[in-house]
Enzyme design. Structure first.
Site, PDB file in Angstrom:
ATOM      1  N   ALA A  12       0.873  -1.378  -0.060  1.00 55.94           N
ATOM      2  CA  ALA A  12       0.029  -0.157   0.089  1.00 55.94           C
ATOM      3  C   ALA A  12       0.939   1.311   0.105  1.00 55.94           C
ATOM      4  CB  ALA A  12      -0.852  -0.078   1.253  1.00 55.94           C
ATOM      5  N   ARG A  18      -1.221  10.177  -9.879  1.00 58.69           N
ATOM      6  CA  ARG A  18      -2.178  10.626 -10.898  1.00 58.69           C
ATOM      7  C   ARG A  18      -3.563  10.793 -10.323  1.00 58.69           C
ATOM      8  NH1 ARG A  18      -2.630   5.625 -14.586  1.00 58.69           N
ATOM      9  NH2 ARG A  18      -4.382   7.082 -15.246  1.00 58.69           N
ATOM     10  N   GLN A  74       8.202   1.269   3.860  1.00 57.38           N
ATOM     11  CA  GLN A  74       8.941   1.019   2.596  1.00 57.38           C
ATOM     12  C   GLN A  74       9.477   2.530   2.365  1.00 57.38           C
ATOM     13  OE1 GLN A  74       7.376   0.189  -1.051  1.00 57.38           O
ATOM     14  NE2 GLN A  74       9.228  -0.666  -1.888  1.00 57.38           N
ATOM     15  N   THR A  80       7.467  -3.466  -6.586  1.00 56.26           N
ATOM     16  CA  THR A  80       6.928  -4.465  -5.753  1.00 56.26           C
ATOM     17  C   THR A  80       7.671  -5.523  -5.180  1.00 56.26           C
ATOM     18  OG1 THR A  80       6.637  -5.888  -7.738  1.00 56.26           O
ATOM     19  CG2 THR A  80       4.911  -4.385  -7.004  1.00 56.26           C
ATOM     20  N   GLY A 141       1.457  -8.027 -17.892  1.00 61.97           N
ATOM     21  CA  GLY A 141       2.503  -9.050 -17.975  1.00 61.97           C
ATOM     22  C   GLY A 141       1.677 -10.471 -18.154  1.00 61.97           C
ATOM     23  N   ASN A 369     -31.618  21.078  20.209  1.00 59.59           N
ATOM     24  CA  ASN A 369     -30.602  20.441  20.917  1.00 59.59           C
ATOM     25  C   ASN A 369     -29.230  20.831  21.489  1.00 59.59           C
ATOM     26  OD1 ASN A 369     -29.864  20.319  18.109  1.00 59.59           O
ATOM     27  ND2 ASN A 369     -28.935  18.459  18.513  1.00 59.59           N
TER      28      ASN A 369
END
Lengths: 452, 452, 452
Positions: A12, A18, A74, A80, A141, A369
């Site tokens: 994540a 973008r 990371q 990845t 891929g 209230n």
């Protein structure tokens, strides 16, 4: 699932440039829940022994959102494979299977994940990759499979024409034998055009070791990743389609399914009829046979059976609407219990209150209230009748079967069966409207003549 | 654009019979702007030296709408060539290029027009026709091009099978050397089935003179003409698609893009989240990070950053909503400045007013701005607290940090830090609701028995 | 239609298990009318001499809904042939043509039915079956036609590959010579996989008798049957498409057609402009040139010409809005006549009332029409001016050109030209807001320190 242990790594850390957003990409919402929240929900359905979410710098908000799942940083975005490696320390003591997921694929389902993990186990493979057949394979891929073995994953850019003709593409998600994962990750190199460490390369490495890798085919829709607001809207559309079809299959009428928006946790019973243009925010349940008219906005509300709500009703968190109650147009209910058979049909605000069974709240009634400092409760008894345009200044209670006259400002408790009136007395001045009108018209004429 | 002069002729005299409307066709709106207004906006982007709009009889409303562009009357509808000729007199003194446009093609873009004009100039052609390749060429005229030269435009009805197989069709728009245009138009004849003078025929005439004509290919979508309400809706849909994609590309979340309606001039900053079912009329801007909930209707309003608006909010012209302000459900704001951090969360009308920074407007508050003759202003100071269901009878001012009690009708100014209460006193009458109820029930029973 | 007699049998006994509903399937609504109501309306357009609706056990609600058409009970669900046979007794004295219809195909049109009946008559056939060519013939029965004669209908499951390749499928609806129908039905057997009596088998029986059967091709859309909520939504979508296209063809602008919902009986005149997100319930008519802004909800209302309504307006049954009247945001009108040129622009409830021509109803006005026992009328004269946030306690009348002061609770009639004020007097207490604020802040701080 078998008794073998399972850990999930959710990647994540992507910046999501973008998206053009100050919010980390995986926190953008779909069906009222963050994208990473959807992935976590799917992962949790497998009852994993551990979940580690890999985040990038400055993503404290992600850590907070995924808690109690652990997060690991990371520091640099080097691909990845590099991201997955960041989970090594938190999983140092873990022994079992590892499922690698992505925080920006909110459409993934528990069933698909379970199938992937179980197929790897039963096949005794080093790893199993989730494959898919998109309509346009394009830049994905390709999974090169021979005799049931996944030999390697080739990037589209590096593929030969024959390889590009392969329809089975990489869906990204992998189930890996945990005893092998980090050893394989250590051997990755960044010798490619982007200079990144690709997780996909562990397939070739495992094959080079003589280990068996496999591909498990799943749906292309489930692995759609979100990188822009347009893709976010598309994923939202697909998920809404699932939620709408599920509601209809359970016996709910959606007059215009495309205009009804659900949250992932919306619960609706059969024979509920939902008009066009209705928004179900998080935490909503609707009982059997209730009618929801157009232009309603719900969050955090439980509505009973056989009720009628809307059009133009807004139910906010903490609202409970009893069986057979009626909530009409331009009515807001917040943190209030409207009991069975009670009615509030027009232009009303009910906040921090109880409305007893069968009570009738006149048009234009306001529960006062808030005084700028605190919130106070209004308690309206069963069978009470609140006249139109009344203000009930909380804390205040109106007893069972009591009446409040129209236009009253109620500041003191009203006992059961009593009548309270709190308004000015009418004075009627004959001819005063006519003379006033003549004077105003004359003034206007004089002004126009004077040229101001 | 080069320094050469440019005039635009916009043909807008068509009756639009299929619209079945009392309104001239080109005044029907798309994205909050008339069709001819869109064409004018595209034309004006080229900074032309003159614009002439050709209108039919009884189209004074078009003349008013396109002003300061000049209009010229085409008394009879004898075809596009005849219409273009009507611009001869107003352009008598003009020397330069002439671009011929259509008032019913609102999707045309400045980029396409600029390309057409520039290509004609650089090619040194007598004229350039905008071509397009529709999915179904059908009844469109075909552009017959040989070796880069446009020989002529053949109507579909007159085309041979080979000519009909040509995919490049006539988009209608033309850039013409102004020194040639009216000479060519003079030579048109109406010797065709409809007995009309076709502008397209000047291509063949110019070729007959040995002059070079060219075709410039553009998008079929941009030249869609509107002749019916269904086509109007289709053009609206296409334009909304452009506006939605542009907003998302800039970092705006549209939860359900298809249900959000923009005006051509809507301005939205990044990280604004827009719920389903929102209408942006003309003149709206929304600042960064503001949340717009479902069912909002905006016109002529500037909303700041980090505000929260809706659901069910209506912002009318002259509204300004400050940074971090909250506008809630069933709230209307018109010609009023709601300053930073102020809140008006429920069932309120704020018109012709200022609401100071951080002020809190209670549920059901009404600014009484109209007495049947004039409109008057309400001024509410910073930090003021207006009790629920209050009426502020303008002209009136509430000072900074003043309080108004719930249910008050305020007719006199309230100084800073003061408390104003203007309401009746409560009288509570024990048992009166019960005895009244018994009496009413008895009356009802008697009536039922009496059979009235 | 010729003078020959006609009876319709509508099969409506199906349980509709997949609807998961307590409501009989054919009573589920499309475009504001039950499915069987649509079929009845189409049937009635043929002015039949008799209509018999076949219902199942416990479907008294269907009998009530189709009245005055007669119903007959089919006690067991043994197939379409068995169902049609149930109509024998009610039609014992009938002599003429019989048209067999289905209560769950709401898209069937009168034109198609008329064509089917007339074609059978002119062909002198024993029966005519409505055929259709769906995009995917799949499980539909195939119509086997040779030399213009329909030989038989074969179920897809029983079809040979050659028969399955036939594109012409069984649309279900049949026109039958009434002299033959029940004799054919008597000869049906249930010797098939499901053990049911299929109506379709009478085709083969009639052929075996040497009689001519024919197929009449119609549209596949018209015979779509509804068996689930998803199919109900699909049929609704198709019918809405018809209604929207018809409105646009008549000169109505629908800015976003897909978001406007019509009832089958909605009447809208030309040059009406309808914004996105509008709901037209049953019984609505809108006069020429009226503007309907977004987010409106209409039922049972007649709106005149040149009026302006919405956004966020709710018109309920019995409302009449005069020419040029204005109804604004968050306004509800029920059983009330708002006469020409009157205005109610903001946050108002008008119920059981007359609002005279040109009257102005201030923001927040409520007609207090209900006391828990009965409904009472409010009569507001022409040119009257009702101040904001007023409550008009019915029964009450406000005379022509009378004024009511803002915030008044009017309980007594106001004569023409008079001014009525009924509210408390303002008391302004200097510095009281400041001291109160200090006290509250101190209390809050004490509480926080005390830790409660």
């Amino acid at each position: 699932m078998s008794s073998q242990k399972l850990a999930c790594i959710i990647l994540a850390a992507g910046k999501g440039t973008r998206m053009k957003s100050a919010l980390p990409k995986v926190l953008h919402k779909v069906a009222g829940r963050s994208m990473v929240g959807h992935v976590l929900a799917a992962a949790r359905s497998l009852s994993p022994d551990d979940i580690v979410v890999v985040v990038g710098p400055g993503m404290e908000a992600v850590s907070a959102a995924v808690s109690p799942a652990r997060t690991v940083l990371q520091p640099d975005q080097l691909g990845t494979g590099h991201a997955a490696k960041a989970a090594r320390t938190p999983l140092a003591d873990f022994s079992g299977d590892i499922l690698i997921l992505y925080g920006d694929t909110p459409l993934i389902t528990a069933e698909t994940l379970r199938g992937l993990v179980e197929t790897r186990r039963s096949a005794g493979a080093a790893l199993a990759v989730l494959g898919m057949r998109p309509e346009v394979p394009g830049a994905y891929g390709r999974l090169l499979v021979t005799d049931g073995r996944l030999d390697r994953i080739v990037e589209a850019a590096d593929a030969t024409p024959e390889q590009r003709a392969v329809g089975l593409c990489n869906g990204g998600i992998m189930a890996v034998d945990g005893a092998l994962l980090f050893g394989l990750l250590d051997r990755l190199t960044a010798s490619n055009a982007k200079g990144e460490y690709y997780l996909t390369d562990i397939v070739a490495l495992a094959n080079a070791d003589g280990r068996v890798c496999i591909a498990v085919e799943g749906s292309a829709e489930e692995v759609i990743g979100v990188n822009s607001r347009a893709e976010l809207a598309e994923v939202e559309r697909l998920l809404q389609g699932r939620l709408r079809r599920a509601a209809m299959a359970e016996g709910v009428t959606l007059i215009d399914p495309e205009s009804v928006w659900f949250s992932a946790d919306t619960k609706i019973e059969r024979d509920v009829v939902v008009g066009p243009h209705v928004w179900f925010g998080p935490g909503v349940s609707i009982g059997e046979g209730t009618e929801i008219f157009s232009f309603c906005h719900f969050e955090g509300v439980a509505i009973g059976k056989g009720a009628r709500v809307g059009p133009f009703a807004r139910m906010r968190p903490g609202a409970r609407i009893g069986d057979g109650a009626h909530i009409g147009n331009f009515v807001e209910v917040k943190n209030a219990n409207v009991e069975a058979g009670a009615k509030a049909n027009h232009l009303t605000y009910i906040g921090d209150a109880r409305v007893g069974a069968g009570a009738n709240i006149g048009a234009g009634t306001i529960t006062v209230n808030y005084d700028g400092f605190g919130k106070y409760r209004t308690d309206i008894g069963a069978g009470a009748f609140i006249g139109s345009n009344s203000s009930l200044v909380a804390p205040v209670s109106i007893g069972d079967n009591a009446n409040v006259g129209a236009g009253s400002v109620v500041t003191e408790d009203v006992p059961a069966d009593a009548l309270a009136i709190a308004r000015g007395r009418q004075r009627t001045m004959p001819d005063r409207a006519r003379t006033w009108r003549l004077r105003k018209a004359a003034e206007k004429a004089a002004k126009a003549a004077g040229g101001t």
